[in-house]
Design a protein around this motif. Structure first.
Motif, PDB file in Angstrom:
ATOM      1  N   ALA A 115     -44.518  -3.303  44.716  1.00  0.00           N
ATOM      2  CA  ALA A 115     -43.481  -2.220  45.176  1.00  0.00           C
ATOM      3  C   ALA A 115     -43.668  -0.905  44.265  1.00  0.00           C
ATOM      4  CB  ALA A 115     -42.017  -2.680  45.371  1.00  0.00           C
ATOM      5  N   LEU A 116     -43.681  -1.267  42.825  1.00  0.00           N
ATOM      6  CA  LEU A 116     -43.883  -0.317  41.930  1.00  0.00           C
ATOM      7  C   LEU A 116     -45.159   0.681  41.901  1.00  0.00           C
ATOM      8  CD1 LEU A 116     -42.088  -1.684  39.014  1.00  0.00           C
ATOM      9  CD2 LEU A 116     -41.478   0.370  39.886  1.00  0.00           C
ATOM     10  N   VAL A 118     -47.141   0.653  44.741  1.00  0.00           N
ATOM     11  CA  VAL A 118     -46.972   1.591  45.935  1.00  0.00           C
ATOM     12  C   VAL A 118     -46.335   2.880  45.452  1.00  0.00           C
ATOM     13  CG1 VAL A 118     -46.099   1.900  48.131  1.00  0.00           C
ATOM     14  CG2 VAL A 118     -47.336  -0.116  47.361  1.00  0.00           C
ATOM     15  N   VAL A 119     -45.198   2.917  44.963  1.00  0.00           N
ATOM     16  CA  VAL A 119     -44.447   4.148  44.648  1.00  0.00           C
ATOM     17  C   VAL A 119     -45.092   5.052  43.658  1.00  0.00           C
ATOM     18  CG1 VAL A 119     -42.207   4.886  43.371  1.00  0.00           C
ATOM     19  CG2 VAL A 119     -42.147   2.905  45.125  1.00  0.00           C
ATOM     20  N   SER A 120     -45.602   4.370  42.656  1.00  0.00           N
ATOM     21  CA  SER A 120     -46.391   5.280  41.684  1.00  0.00           C
ATOM     22  C   SER A 120     -47.496   5.748  42.308  1.00  0.00           C
ATOM     23  CB  SER A 120     -46.758   4.534  40.252  1.00  0.00           C
ATOM     24  OG  SER A 120     -47.706   3.457  40.882  1.00  0.00           O
ATOM     25  N   SER A 121     -48.348   5.169  43.165  1.00  0.00           N
ATOM     26  CA  SER A 121     -49.302   5.908  43.875  1.00  0.00           C
ATOM     27  C   SER A 121     -49.163   6.914  44.574  1.00  0.00           C
ATOM     28  CB  SER A 121     -50.268   4.972  44.507  1.00  0.00           C
ATOM     29  OG  SER A 121     -49.815   4.157  45.604  1.00  0.00           O
ATOM     30  N   THR A 122     -47.975   6.696  45.477  1.00  0.00           N
ATOM     31  CA  THR A 122     -47.352   7.748  46.303  1.00  0.00           C
ATOM     32  C   THR A 122     -46.979   9.060  45.639  1.00  0.00           C
ATOM     33  OG1 THR A 122     -45.607   6.826  46.486  1.00  0.00           O
ATOM     34  CG2 THR A 122     -47.129   6.256  48.405  1.00  0.00           C
ATOM     35  N   CYS A 123     -46.419   8.726  44.373  1.00  0.00           N
ATOM     36  CA  CYS A 123     -45.880   9.940  43.632  1.00  0.00           C
ATOM     37  C   CYS A 123     -47.207  10.680  42.955  1.00  0.00           C
ATOM     38  CB  CYS A 123     -44.813   9.462  42.414  1.00  0.00           C
ATOM     39  SG  CYS A 123     -43.291   8.961  43.128  1.00  0.00           S
TER      40      CYS A 123
END
Length: 126
Positions: A115-116, A118-123
């Motif tokens: 999950a982290l 995914v979040v870091s790649s979208t940011c």
């Protein structure tokens, strides 16, 4: 004053409430039975004390010196064997619990890391 609860034989008027008229109700005969008191003198109890069922605690086993422990085991080898069996069972339960806990934490770590990621790649894209 129907909400006043008293024990049989107690007069609430003596407790400082003179307006309360206390009349003890007789107990129904089916609720009354005689009590037999049996006194045994000069005999040992038929039930064994707890010392018959227990061996030293884990802390006392660790704190005692070898000679003391050998003496206790020699006095009651059956209790010592039972204690050893319970220790081995507890070790097995602890190992199973630790394995289940490790599995749970590993799965939680993997999901949280994903999950982290995914979040870091979208940011990073945005």
């Amino acid at each position: 004053m129907s909400n006043v609860v008293t024990f049989p034989g107690r007069n609430p008027a003596r407790l400082g409430n003179p307006s309360f008229r206390y009349q003890p109700a007789p107990l129904p005969a089916e609720n009354v039975r005689s009590v037999e008191i049996r006194v045994e003198r000069g005999r040992r109890r038929s039930a064994a004390s707890m010392h018959t069922y227990v061996f030293r605690s884990y802390d006392l086993i660790l704190a005692s010196d070898e000679a003391e422990l050998v003496r206790d085991v020699r006095c009651d080898a059956a209790k010592a064997a039972s204690k050893l069996k319970s220790i081995r069972e507890q070790i097995q339960r602890d190992r199973e619990h630790a394995a289940a806990r490790e599995d749970l934490l590993t799965k939680a770590e993997a999901r949280l890391a994903a999950a982290l990621a995914v979040v870091s790649s979208t940011c990073a894209e945005g």
